[in-house]
Design a protein around this motif. Structure first.
Motif, PDB file in Angstrom:
ATOM      1  N   UNK A  53       0.879  -1.169   0.000  1.00  0.00           N
ATOM      2  CA  UNK A  53       0.000   0.000   0.000  1.00  0.00           C
ATOM      3  C   UNK A  53       0.917   1.219   0.000  1.00  0.00           C
ATOM      4  N   UNK A  54       1.275   1.714  -1.180  1.00  0.00           N
ATOM      5  CA  UNK A  54       2.299   2.764  -1.296  1.00  0.00           C
ATOM      6  C   UNK A  54       2.129   3.858  -0.246  1.00  0.00           C
ATOM      7  N   UNK A 242       3.969  -9.303  13.004  1.00  0.00           N
ATOM      8  CA  UNK A 242       2.675  -9.789  12.525  1.00  0.00           C
ATOM      9  C   UNK A 242       1.673  -8.643  12.450  1.00  0.00           C
ATOM     10  N   UNK A 243       1.708  -7.752  13.444  1.00  0.00           N
ATOM     11  CA  UNK A 243       0.803  -6.603  13.432  1.00  0.00           C
ATOM     12  C   UNK A 243       1.126  -5.673  12.268  1.00  0.00           C
ATOM     13  N   UNK A 244       2.421  -5.464  11.989  1.00  0.00           N
ATOM     14  CA  UNK A 244       2.812  -4.607  10.871  1.00  0.00           C
ATOM     15  C   UNK A 244       2.308  -5.175   9.550  1.00  0.00           C
ATOM     16  N   UNK A 245       2.420  -6.485   9.390  1.00  0.00           N
ATOM     17  CA  UNK A 245       1.897  -7.121   8.179  1.00  0.00           C
ATOM     18  C   UNK A 245       0.386  -6.969   8.103  1.00  0.00           C
ATOM     19  N   UNK A 246      -0.297  -7.167   9.231  1.00  0.00           N
ATOM     20  CA  UNK A 246      -1.759  -7.051   9.256  1.00  0.00           C
ATOM     21  C   UNK A 246      -2.198  -5.634   8.915  1.00  0.00           C
ATOM     22  N   UNK A 250      -4.474  -4.614   5.682  1.00  0.00           N
ATOM     23  CA  UNK A 250      -5.787  -3.977   5.802  1.00  0.00           C
ATOM     24  C   UNK A 250      -5.849  -2.683   4.985  1.00  0.00           C
ATOM     25  N   UNK A 251      -4.727  -1.945   4.943  1.00  0.00           N
ATOM     26  CA  UNK A 251      -4.695  -0.731   4.133  1.00  0.00           C
ATOM     27  C   UNK A 251      -4.693  -1.088   2.650  1.00  0.00           C
TER      28      UNK A 251
END
Length: 262
Positions: A53-54, A242-246, A250-251
């Motif tokens: 997500x740029x 994992x939160x950063x990937x999530x 989502x974005x």
């Protein structure tokens, strides 16, 4: 001469343990946490989507080095058109190898999954123990080499956090919640890596006289302080990556919009 648990004079206790506290709780929580992360990481690795997500890119997919990467997310093409699977399957080999061979994580999954042993003063169910002298556990000795690869990925993810100060058009001077998420992710990964036991040995090991190596002694002292909290950094960095990937997922999928600060 018979020694150990079979030594003469030792009491014959058939119970697995005489502990009355909830000794099983810690290994159970550890097993559940690690299992949840493995399930999530596996799903995301094979998803092959919603990772860019740029200007944000998921740490699971960075650096994206296959030709089937989402346009704009690629760093350099190393795997050509013949690679049809998710690019994350190339990347996750190295951070996963670093974590699996980590000294702390060995303790964590030895106790939680293999019950070897599950807790102090609790007998394990195995009749024999060979340690890490035979296959496959002898592969744990390659931890230091995964540590070197881990440092390379830390540099790449730090770069991702820096370029997150751009907007979708590539202009600098912008920041959003995703920028903060990637910055924290990079910081926690550095703390986890620098607090590693191998790092402590690399900077201060094999020295007979610290007085003759003052620089390495200062480095060793700094890493030793971090090493005392290695378990904390291991868990924080695991959950945050994992939160950063999530968050990026989502974005990228349009589920949420990135909160821009400026």
């Amino acid at each position: 001469m018979t020694a150990g648990i079979s030594a003469p004079g030792r009491p014959s206790i058939r119970a697995r343990t005489l502990r009355t506290d909830r000794w099983w709780l810690a290994p159970a929580v550890t097993a559940a946490s690690l299992f949840a992360f493995v399930v999530y990481a596996t799903i995301r690795a094979f998803w092959n989507g919603a990772y860019y997500a740029p200007p944000y890119i998921s740490p699971f997919y960075s650096p994206c080095i296959a030709t089937n990467c989402v346009p704009g997310s690629e760093t350099i093409y190393i795997f050509g058109d013949w690679w049809k699977l998710s690019p994350a399957l190339i990347i996750l080999i190295f951070p996963l190898g670093f974590r699996l061979t980590c000294y702390y994580y060995r303790k964590a999954y030895y106790r939680s999954f293999w019950a070897s042993p599950p807790a102090c003063a609790v007998s394990e169910p195995h009749r024999s123990y060979t340690g890490e002298r035979r296959f496959p556990l002898i592969l744990q000795n390659i931890h230091r080499y995964f540590f070197y690869f881990g440092l390379i990925f830390n540099v790449i993810l730090t770069y991702d956090a820096v370029i997150a100060f751009r907007d979708a058009d590539g202009d600098w001077g912008h920041a959003g919640l995703g920028t903060l998420v990637l910055l924290v992710n990079a910081a926690l990964l550095w703390l986890y890596s620098l607090s590693c036991h191998s790092c402590r040995h690399i900077v201060g090991g094999r020295l007979n006289h610290f007085s003759r190596h003052p620089v390495r002694y200062r480095m060793w002292t700094f890493v030793s302080r971090l090493n005392a909290r290695h378990m904390l950094y291991a868990w924080l960095s695991l959950f945050w990556v994992a939160f950063a990937d999530l968050y990026v997922a989502m974005v990228a999928s349009g589920t949420i919009s990135d909160l821009r600060f400026f």
